[in-house]
Design a protein around this motif. Sequence first.
Motif, PDB file in Angstrom:
ATOM      1  N   ALA A  31       0.834  -1.207   0.000  1.00 50.78           N
ATOM      2  CA  ALA A  31       0.000   0.000   0.000  1.00 50.78           C
ATOM      3  C   ALA A  31       0.870   1.259   0.000  1.00 50.78           C
ATOM      4  CB  ALA A  31      -0.901  -0.010   1.231  1.00 50.78           C
ATOM      5  N   TYR A  32       1.940   1.215   0.787  1.00 48.12           N
ATOM      6  CA  TYR A  32       2.845   2.364   0.880  1.00 48.12           C
ATOM      7  C   TYR A  32       3.455   2.685  -0.489  1.00 48.12           C
ATOM      8  CZ  TYR A  32       7.052   5.002   2.018  1.00 48.12           C
ATOM      9  OH  TYR A  32       8.031   5.946   2.041  1.00 48.12           O
ATOM     10  N   TRP A  33       3.897   1.625  -1.200  1.00 44.46           N
ATOM     11  CA  TRP A  33       4.507   1.848  -2.509  1.00 44.46           C
ATOM     12  C   TRP A  33       3.495   2.377  -3.520  1.00 44.46           C
ATOM     13  CZ3 TRP A  33       9.349   2.457  -3.787  1.00 44.46           C
ATOM     14  CH2 TRP A  33      10.327   1.985  -2.922  1.00 44.46           C
ATOM     15  N   PHE A  34       2.247   1.925  -3.380  1.00 48.26           N
ATOM     16  CA  PHE A  34       1.198   2.417  -4.284  1.00 48.26           C
ATOM     17  C   PHE A  34       1.055   3.929  -4.113  1.00 48.26           C
ATOM     18  CE2 PHE A  34      -3.189   3.586  -5.162  1.00 48.26           C
ATOM     19  CZ  PHE A  34      -3.331   3.104  -6.442  1.00 48.26           C
ATOM     20  N   VAL A  35       0.992   4.358  -2.859  1.00 47.10           N
ATOM     21  CA  VAL A  35       0.845   5.792  -2.569  1.00 47.10           C
ATOM     22  C   VAL A  35       2.101   6.553  -3.020  1.00 47.10           C
ATOM     23  CG1 VAL A  35       0.527   7.487  -0.716  1.00 47.10           C
ATOM     24  CG2 VAL A  35      -0.712   5.329  -0.651  1.00 47.10           C
ATOM     25  N   THR A  36       3.269   5.953  -2.762  1.00 40.83           N
ATOM     26  CA  THR A  36       4.530   6.590  -3.168  1.00 40.83           C
ATOM     27  C   THR A  36       4.576   6.780  -4.678  1.00 40.83           C
ATOM     28  OG1 THR A  36       5.605   5.511  -1.323  1.00 40.83           O
ATOM     29  CG2 THR A  36       7.056   6.370  -3.021  1.00 40.83           C
ATOM     30  N   TYR A  56       2.105   7.065  -6.707  1.00 42.31           N
ATOM     31  CA  TYR A  56       1.150   8.098  -7.106  1.00 42.31           C
ATOM     32  C   TYR A  56       1.762   9.486  -6.883  1.00 42.31           C
ATOM     33  CZ  TYR A  56      -2.718  11.298  -7.155  1.00 42.31           C
ATOM     34  OH  TYR A  56      -3.497  12.379  -7.443  1.00 42.31           O
ATOM     35  N   HIS A  57       2.325   9.687  -5.682  1.00 39.98           N
ATOM     36  CA  HIS A  57       2.843  11.028  -5.345  1.00 39.98           C
ATOM     37  C   HIS A  57       4.156  11.359  -6.054  1.00 39.98           C
ATOM     38  CE1 HIS A  57      -0.113  12.393  -2.490  1.00 39.98           C
ATOM     39  NE2 HIS A  57      -0.182  11.165  -2.033  1.00 39.98           N
ATOM     40  N   ASN A  58       5.005  10.362  -6.289  1.00 39.57           N
ATOM     41  CA  ASN A  58       6.325  10.638  -6.883  1.00 39.57           C
ATOM     42  C   ASN A  58       6.361  10.497  -8.400  1.00 39.57           C
ATOM     43  OD1 ASN A  58       7.178  11.004  -4.309  1.00 39.57           O
ATOM     44  ND2 ASN A  58       8.424   9.156  -4.192  1.00 39.57           N
ATOM     45  N   ILE A  59       5.426   9.760  -8.948  1.00 36.45           N
ATOM     46  CA  ILE A  59       5.491   9.532 -10.400  1.00 36.45           C
ATOM     47  C   ILE A  59       4.247  10.076 -11.105  1.00 36.45           C
ATOM     48  CG2 ILE A  59       5.637   7.786 -12.227  1.00 36.45           C
ATOM     49  CD1 ILE A  59       7.317   6.116 -10.206  1.00 36.45           C
ATOM     50  N   ASN A 119       4.504  13.844 -12.829  1.00 33.65           N
ATOM     51  CA  ASN A 119       4.826  13.616 -14.241  1.00 33.65           C
ATOM     52  C   ASN A 119       3.612  13.576 -15.162  1.00 33.65           C
ATOM     53  OD1 ASN A 119       7.566  13.404 -13.606  1.00 33.65           O
ATOM     54  ND2 ASN A 119       7.347  11.236 -13.135  1.00 33.65           N
ATOM     55  N   VAL A 120       2.442  13.374 -14.591  1.00 30.80           N
ATOM     56  CA  VAL A 120       1.248  13.290 -15.449  1.00 30.80           C
ATOM     57  C   VAL A 120       0.244  14.387 -15.080  1.00 30.80           C
ATOM     58  CG1 VAL A 120      -0.645  11.817 -16.228  1.00 30.80           C
ATOM     59  CG2 VAL A 120       1.579  10.800 -15.722  1.00 30.80           C
TER      60      VAL A 120
END
Lengths: 220, 375
Positions: free
Chosen positions: A46-51, A53-56, A60-61
């Motif tokens: 879950a943490y990586w999913f949120v990361t 979203y916020h970092n990529i 970038n989109v």
Amino acid sequence: MIELSLTQAIGYTIGGFLTLCIFSFLYKDNPLYKFAEHLFVGTSAAYWFVTFYHNIIRPNVINQFKEGNYWPIIPVILGIFMLFRLVPSLSVLSRMGIAFSVGVMAGYQIIRHLETNILRQMGATMQGFDKISFTAGNIGNAINTILILLVVIAGLVYFFFSVEHEGAVGGVAKFGMWMLMITFGATFGYTVMARISLLIGRVLYLKEQWWLSIKYLLGI
Amino acid sequence: MRKAVGVLLFLLLGTVLIYSSSDVSSLKVRDVPYDGGGKLVVSWNITAEEEVGNIKIFQKINGEDWKLYKSTNKLVDKMKDNSVNHKNSYKYKIEVYDKEGNLLFTKESKTITPGVAFYNVGKTAVLVSLLIIGGLIYYFISAARRGQKLKIRRIPALDSLDEAVGRATEMGKPVLFVPGILDVKNPQTIAGVLVLSEVAYKTANFGTDLNVPVSKPIVLSTANDTVKEAYMRAGRPDQFNDDMVHYVTNDQFGYVSHIDGYMVREKPAAVFMLGAFYAESLILAETGHSIGAIQVAGTAMPSQIPFFITTCDYVLIGEELYAASAYLSRKPDILGALKGQDYAKLLIMIAIIVGAIMTIIFPEFHFAEIFTDIG
């Protein structure tokens, strides 16, 4: 003496408890380890999913679209193609994104690797020979320079796959293998020391923050 | 009027003379031509009546504050500044101090912006070697496609593949394949997935369960396609199911804790760890060792290979991982590429030996700089 707030104390206590749950695996698999493992996998996914979203996705989109830059639509489309794996009739499209990603990275990295891992290493191997001298005081450097050359050649022979490691080639390859093993031995010792320092850090955490938190929560 | 003109000429001449007398020292900055815009050459020539103790060189980027770049005591020297960027403008200043640390004088250079050339001459060595290596690979791929037999030496770790999968089949236990923790953009992951194809082909033929946990979504997609294709190639598409390859988490240690838990619970008889690994290598390999699984590992991460060597039955060291897919599949394209790289290695060995001899005979040519001084 560390000053603790209630939130910190609760956080440290949970951290210490989960550390011990993971350490319990050293004895054998048990429900506490299973609990920590599942919690770890679930929260980290879950943490990586949120990361991501916020970092990529957001910078970038979404932000790019808001600023009127619509070029990111191309990677977005390739990304959406990846989701077509879920639709069997369109699943072939999902390969386009992977092919694009692998192709671009291969092209990009081949130059970098060629420069840093091949050409610069070749130059560094030759470099010492311009000052090579067997006079007193320089003999150590001279031996070192020659040894580096021999080890590089022997290492390359070991990773030469076109001929069997027999006869003279086998001898050179064996020397290369010995040199590799000596390097690996040194790396092993160095990395183990780094791991021990991580363990010390964790034990200190249990001894200081965690123990203090328990005392704080129990009002001792 | 004449007097006024005379005084003016005198003042003008005096100013010029004073200026030229203090300009004995110089600081010059020039752009390196035909490069990628990442290099400037700064040269200085200090002549002072007092004895010079220290020279400080300062750099100013885009008109911001001066920052100390370097200290030296060489009165005449030059340096290559490789830290510059063609998007910025640069200015340099030298401060010359005497032995007691008193400032004697300062000198500033002109402002300069590094230029970017269409063709970076400094990268010629990269282009030439790319053409040579690419040409060799192309030649050998073409030869392999024409049916020419390309021989590869025995790689003992890969001969163990049948042994490992066969053992799992006999014991009725699954095979675990870990393709590392990096994305499919990494060549090690690609090499790992290519070996997965052969392992999956064998598990399909032997009817053994295969489990492939992955830590990256794109690896999930690639590995899934690879395993599916291998099962179809083996004529056993019915045995394939999408759960064989499954995503765990992107987190390094979350991924490891899951695999460790799986290993002690399901006790796979064969564990393959082929790809890019970091700190998790020993955690995985030690757990695999503790359950008595036959372990085959391979990575090109130099710091992790020792851990695999100490805990696994067979290890593919560095480039052996890349050779593995050619060795196993015997596909002409991969075999040709491996053969081409082999001959490139031979050329590299010859170049190093010749270069070392040339450097000894003609040290003034700085032969090694052809390879180290890349733009």
